[in-house]
Design a protein around this motif. Sequence first.
Motif, PDB file in Angstrom:
ATOM      1  N   ALA A  67      43.695  46.170 -23.143  1.00  0.00           N
ATOM      2  CA  ALA A  67      42.668  45.208 -22.725  1.00  0.00           C
ATOM      3  C   ALA A  67      43.245  44.010 -21.979  1.00  0.00           C
ATOM      4  O   ALA A  67      42.641  43.545 -21.005  1.00  0.00           O
ATOM      5  CB  ALA A  67      41.872  44.723 -23.939  1.00  0.00           C
ATOM      6  N   VAL A  68      44.387  43.511 -22.390  1.00  0.00           N
ATOM      7  CA  VAL A  68      44.980  42.351 -21.718  1.00  0.00           C
ATOM      8  C   VAL A  68      45.392  42.720 -20.286  1.00  0.00           C
ATOM      9  O   VAL A  68      44.993  42.037 -19.336  1.00  0.00           O
ATOM     10  CB  VAL A  68      46.134  41.743 -22.555  1.00  0.00           C
ATOM     11  N   PRO A  69      46.163  43.787 -20.074  1.00  0.00           N
ATOM     12  CA  PRO A  69      46.454  44.181 -18.695  1.00  0.00           C
ATOM     13  C   PRO A  69      45.186  44.551 -17.908  1.00  0.00           C
ATOM     14  O   PRO A  69      45.077  44.251 -16.714  1.00  0.00           O
ATOM     15  CB  PRO A  69      47.375  45.398 -18.839  1.00  0.00           C
ATOM     16  N   GLY A  70      44.213  45.172 -18.569  1.00  0.00           N
ATOM     17  CA  GLY A  70      42.965  45.521 -17.895  1.00  0.00           C
ATOM     18  C   GLY A  70      42.212  44.300 -17.407  1.00  0.00           C
ATOM     19  O   GLY A  70      41.653  44.295 -16.300  1.00  0.00           O
ATOM     20  N   ALA A  71      42.200  43.239 -18.218  1.00  0.00           N
ATOM     21  CA  ALA A  71      41.547  41.992 -17.816  1.00  0.00           C
ATOM     22  C   ALA A  71      42.260  41.377 -16.621  1.00  0.00           C
ATOM     23  O   ALA A  71      41.619  40.856 -15.691  1.00  0.00           O
ATOM     24  CB  ALA A  71      41.520  41.007 -18.988  1.00  0.00           C
ATOM     25  N   LEU A  77      41.489  41.885  -8.908  1.00  0.00           N
ATOM     26  CA  LEU A  77      40.632  42.488  -7.893  1.00  0.00           C
ATOM     27  C   LEU A  77      39.541  41.508  -7.473  1.00  0.00           C
ATOM     28  O   LEU A  77      39.282  41.329  -6.283  1.00  0.00           O
ATOM     29  CB  LEU A  77      40.020  43.789  -8.418  1.00  0.00           C
ATOM     30  N   ALA A  78      38.925  40.843  -8.444  1.00  0.00           N
ATOM     31  CA  ALA A  78      37.883  39.853  -8.131  1.00  0.00           C
ATOM     32  C   ALA A  78      38.444  38.707  -7.293  1.00  0.00           C
ATOM     33  O   ALA A  78      37.810  38.267  -6.325  1.00  0.00           O
ATOM     34  CB  ALA A  78      37.265  39.317  -9.424  1.00  0.00           C
ATOM     35  N   GLY A  79      39.631  38.231  -7.644  1.00  0.00           N
ATOM     36  CA  GLY A  79      40.263  37.159  -6.876  1.00  0.00           C
ATOM     37  C   GLY A  79      40.568  37.579  -5.455  1.00  0.00           C
ATOM     38  O   GLY A  79      40.370  36.801  -4.498  1.00  0.00           O
ATOM     39  N   GLY A  80      41.046  38.801  -5.286  1.00  0.00           N
ATOM     40  CA  GLY A  80      41.329  39.309  -3.946  1.00  0.00           C
ATOM     41  C   GLY A  80      40.067  39.416  -3.107  1.00  0.00           C
ATOM     42  O   GLY A  80      40.046  39.024  -1.936  1.00  0.00           O
ATOM     43  N   LEU A  81      38.992  39.918  -3.713  1.00  0.00           N
ATOM     44  CA  LEU A  81      37.714  40.014  -2.996  1.00  0.00           C
ATOM     45  C   LEU A  81      37.173  38.642  -2.645  1.00  0.00           C
ATOM     46  O   LEU A  81      36.631  38.433  -1.557  1.00  0.00           O
ATOM     47  CB  LEU A  81      36.697  40.799  -3.832  1.00  0.00           C
ATOM     48  N   MET A 119      42.924  38.178 -23.294  1.00  0.00           N
ATOM     49  CA  MET A 119      42.165  38.609 -22.122  1.00  0.00           C
ATOM     50  C   MET A 119      41.771  37.417 -21.248  1.00  0.00           C
ATOM     51  O   MET A 119      41.811  37.509 -20.019  1.00  0.00           O
ATOM     52  CB  MET A 119      40.937  39.402 -22.560  1.00  0.00           C
ATOM     53  N   VAL A 120      41.418  36.303 -21.867  1.00  0.00           N
ATOM     54  CA  VAL A 120      41.026  35.111 -21.101  1.00  0.00           C
ATOM     55  C   VAL A 120      42.212  34.586 -20.291  1.00  0.00           C
ATOM     56  O   VAL A 120      42.080  34.306 -19.094  1.00  0.00           O
ATOM     57  CB  VAL A 120      40.448  34.020 -22.028  1.00  0.00           C
ATOM     58  N   PHE A 121      43.355  34.451 -20.933  1.00  0.00           N
ATOM     59  CA  PHE A 121      44.538  33.979 -20.200  1.00  0.00           C
ATOM     60  C   PHE A 121      44.935  34.966 -19.099  1.00  0.00           C
ATOM     61  O   PHE A 121      45.233  34.570 -17.973  1.00  0.00           O
ATOM     62  CB  PHE A 121      45.720  33.735 -21.138  1.00  0.00           C
ATOM     63  N   ALA A 122      44.957  36.246 -19.427  1.00  0.00           N
ATOM     64  CA  ALA A 122      45.344  37.255 -18.436  1.00  0.00           C
ATOM     65  C   ALA A 122      44.371  37.248 -17.256  1.00  0.00           C
ATOM     66  O   ALA A 122      44.798  37.289 -16.093  1.00  0.00           O
ATOM     67  CB  ALA A 122      45.403  38.636 -19.084  1.00  0.00           C
TER      68      ALA A 122
END
Length: 182
Positions: A67-71, A77-81, A119-122
């Motif tokens: 979950a941490v790497p997934g977040a 991806l969102a940042g890149g978009l 997850m929040v930090f990642a």
Amino acid sequence: MSKIIRLAAISAAIALVATPALAHPGHLAGAGFLDGVAHPLGGLDHLIAMVTVGVYGVTIGGRAVLAVPGAFLAAMLAGGLFALTGGQLPLVEPAIYASTVVLALLCVMPVSRNGVTGMVFAAGFGLFHGFAHGAEMPVDAAALGYAAGFLASTAGLHAVGVAIGLGLHRLIGRPEQDSQAA
């Protein structure tokens, strides 16, 4: 020397090796999948942060290993978009640099052994890393291929971090074992 102090020393050494945002010196025109794969591998800041995300997931344990790497990946991806659509994000380079130190510290801080916190930090740091990828993508790049490349490379670096984390915990034990034994 207790196990938690050894883990803290290892994490601090990794964080101190980091250099400010070295992965962003410019890219080749026509960048595609392979250039996207190479981008995270070209800077010590990306290498350290992305590997440390995997170590941090293992430190938390359970579902957080994925979950941490997934977040991080989803937010990257969102940042890149966001960058590709012309969005603005302040303090990108300082946040990327901070990610190397903060993520390493989170690996050794008992208060951070929570999957949601992880997850929040990642995700927060993933957003900045992704924004940098998107903002510095060449105008004529094959955006889909480039993004797929940097996501695949980042996932690989997370997997390396998971392997390192599992190895460290086998070698020196999980930090929770120290606090439970006291």
